[in-house]
Write a protein that holds these residues in place. Structure first.
Motif, PDB file in Angstrom:
ATOM      1  N   LEU A   1       1.072  -1.562  -0.010  1.00 34.42           N
ATOM      2  CA  LEU A   1      -0.515   0.377   0.041  1.00 34.42           C
ATOM      3  C   LEU A   1       0.558   0.873  -0.273  1.00 34.42           C
ATOM      4  CD1 LEU A   1      -2.795   1.053  -0.006  1.00 34.42           C
ATOM      5  CD2 LEU A   1      -2.236   1.146   3.024  1.00 34.42           C
ATOM      6  N   THR A   2       0.745   1.901  -0.745  1.00 34.80           N
ATOM      7  CA  THR A   2       1.383   3.629  -0.914  1.00 34.80           C
ATOM      8  C   THR A   2       0.447   4.402  -0.062  1.00 34.80           C
ATOM      9  OG1 THR A   2       0.532   3.990  -3.172  1.00 34.80           O
ATOM     10  CG2 THR A   2       2.346   3.013  -3.467  1.00 34.80           C
ATOM     11  N   THR A   3       0.658   5.356  -0.123  1.00 28.64           N
ATOM     12  CA  THR A   3       0.305   7.037   0.891  1.00 28.64           C
ATOM     13  C   THR A   3      -1.543   6.907  -0.905  1.00 28.64           C
ATOM     14  OG1 THR A   3       1.339   8.267   0.125  1.00 28.64           O
ATOM     15  CG2 THR A   3       1.969   7.237   2.328  1.00 28.64           C
ATOM     16  N   ASP A   4      -1.126   6.992  -1.135  1.00 24.91           N
ATOM     17  CA  ASP A   4      -1.526   7.832  -2.375  1.00 24.91           C
ATOM     18  C   ASP A   4      -2.917   6.495  -2.436  1.00 24.91           C
ATOM     19  OD1 ASP A   4      -0.230  10.054  -3.148  1.00 24.91           O
ATOM     20  OD2 ASP A   4       1.304   8.976  -4.810  1.00 24.91           O
ATOM     21  N   GLN A   5      -2.727   5.701  -2.470  1.00 23.18           N
ATOM     22  CA  GLN A   5      -3.774   4.395  -3.324  1.00 23.18           C
ATOM     23  C   GLN A   5      -4.934   4.084  -1.564  1.00 23.18           C
ATOM     24  OE1 GLN A   5      -1.216   0.907  -2.646  1.00 23.18           O
ATOM     25  NE2 GLN A   5      -2.142   0.334  -4.620  1.00 23.18           N
ATOM     26  N   MET A   6      -3.694   4.955  -0.101  1.00 23.33           N
ATOM     27  CA  MET A   6      -4.487   5.170   0.808  1.00 23.33           C
ATOM     28  C   MET A   6      -5.731   6.165   0.775  1.00 23.33           C
ATOM     29  SD  MET A   6      -1.931   4.396   4.328  1.00 23.33           S
ATOM     30  CE  MET A   6      -3.456   5.438   5.677  1.00 23.33           C
ATOM     31  N   GLU A   7      -4.825   7.212   0.314  1.00 32.06           N
ATOM     32  CA  GLU A   7      -6.263   8.531   0.390  1.00 32.06           C
ATOM     33  C   GLU A   7      -7.451   8.609  -0.752  1.00 32.06           C
ATOM     34  OE1 GLU A   7      -3.418  11.773  -0.287  1.00 32.06           O
ATOM     35  OE2 GLU A   7      -2.396  11.453   1.660  1.00 32.06           O
ATOM     36  N   ASN A   8      -7.168   7.869  -2.201  1.00 34.53           N
ATOM     37  CA  ASN A   8      -7.836   8.147  -3.678  1.00 34.53           C
ATOM     38  C   ASN A   8      -8.303   6.509  -3.186  1.00 34.53           C
ATOM     39  OD1 ASN A   8      -6.319  10.220  -4.320  1.00 34.53           O
ATOM     40  ND2 ASN A   8      -4.877   8.850  -5.422  1.00 34.53           N
ATOM     41  N   ASP A   9      -8.352   5.502  -2.515  1.00 37.30           N
ATOM     42  CA  ASP A   9      -8.554   4.047  -2.665  1.00 37.30           C
ATOM     43  C   ASP A   9      -9.392   3.777  -1.438  1.00 37.30           C
ATOM     44  OD1 ASP A   9      -7.581   4.023  -5.227  1.00 37.30           O
ATOM     45  OD2 ASP A   9      -6.364   2.626  -4.733  1.00 37.30           O
ATOM     46  N   PHE A  10      -8.473   4.653  -0.652  1.00 35.53           N
ATOM     47  CA  PHE A  10      -9.837   3.780   0.917  1.00 35.53           C
ATOM     48  C   PHE A  10      -9.851   5.082   1.699  1.00 35.53           C
ATOM     49  CE2 PHE A  10      -6.709   0.717  -0.122  1.00 35.53           C
ATOM     50  CZ  PHE A  10      -7.891  -0.419  -0.516  1.00 35.53           C
ATOM     51  N   GLY A  11      -9.605   6.630   1.610  1.00 33.98           N
ATOM     52  CA  GLY A  11     -10.183   7.442   2.322  1.00 33.98           C
ATOM     53  C   GLY A  11      -9.569   8.264   3.287  1.00 33.98           C
ATOM     54  N   LEU A  12      -7.950   7.430   3.708  1.00 33.46           N
ATOM     55  CA  LEU A  12      -7.494   7.708   4.731  1.00 33.46           C
ATOM     56  C   LEU A  12      -6.403   7.933   4.478  1.00 33.46           C
ATOM     57  CD1 LEU A  12      -7.592   3.735   6.159  1.00 33.46           C
ATOM     58  CD2 LEU A  12      -8.649   5.612   6.815  1.00 33.46           C
ATOM     59  N   TRP A  13      -6.441   9.254   5.693  1.00 30.58           N
ATOM     60  CA  TRP A  13      -5.280   9.908   5.202  1.00 30.58           C
ATOM     61  C   TRP A  13      -4.237   9.933   6.292  1.00 30.58           C
ATOM     62  CZ3 TRP A  13      -9.831  11.089   3.471  1.00 30.58           C
ATOM     63  CH2 TRP A  13      -9.719  12.215   1.738  1.00 30.58           C
ATOM     64  N   VAL A  14      -2.681  10.231   6.563  1.00 28.83           N
ATOM     65  CA  VAL A  14      -1.559   9.827   7.927  1.00 28.83           C
ATOM     66  C   VAL A  14      -1.409  11.471   7.366  1.00 28.83           C
ATOM     67  CG1 VAL A  14       0.372   9.507   8.557  1.00 28.83           C
ATOM     68  CG2 VAL A  14      -1.015   7.653   7.327  1.00 28.83           C
ATOM     69  N   GLU A  15      -0.746  12.079   8.554  1.00 26.24           N
ATOM     70  CA  GLU A  15      -1.160  13.714   8.987  1.00 26.24           C
ATOM     71  C   GLU A  15      -0.037  13.249  10.592  1.00 26.24           C
ATOM     72  OE1 GLU A  15      -3.648  17.725   9.322  1.00 26.24           O
ATOM     73  OE2 GLU A  15      -3.653  15.855  10.642  1.00 26.24           O
ATOM     74  N   GLU A  16       1.368  14.558  10.026  1.00 27.59           N
ATOM     75  CA  GLU A  16       1.855  15.018  10.773  1.00 27.59           C
ATOM     76  C   GLU A  16       0.898  15.491  12.691  1.00 27.59           C
ATOM     77  OE1 GLU A  16       5.163  17.339  12.301  1.00 27.59           O
ATOM     78  OE2 GLU A  16       5.843  16.628  10.111  1.00 27.59           O
TER      79      GLU A  16
END
Length: 77
Positions: free
Chosen positions: A58-73
């Motif tokens: 999984l990449t951060t782009d896939q997390m955001e685009n495919d699953f609607g999940l974001w990682v934030e500081e």
């Protein structure tokens, strides 16, 4: 001070709804020491639930685009 990260989503994919954070067993916001550790945790959970193929990284782009999940500081004071 170490940098920490959390994972969040917008309910129903609508950013006006605010954020829902990934929680631990005590219902506290889960914190990760790196973006990679957060992505790995989500990737493992998605694989376990059958939502992600076992051989896919999984990449951060896939997390955001495919699953609607974001990682934030996290801004700790």
């Amino acid at each position: 001070m170490n940098t920490l990260y959390h994972v969040y989503t917008h309910p129903h994919g609508i950013s006006l709804n605010g954020r829902e954070y990934l929680l631990d067993d005590e219902e506290e916001v889960m914190l990760f020491t790196s973006i990679n550790k957060a992505v790995t945790f989500i990737s493992d959970a998605l694989k376990k639930d059958g939502e992600l193929d076992a051989d896919v990284d999984l990449t951060t782009d896939q997390m955001e685009n495919d699953f609607g999940l974001w990682v934030e500081e996290v801004g700790l004071e």
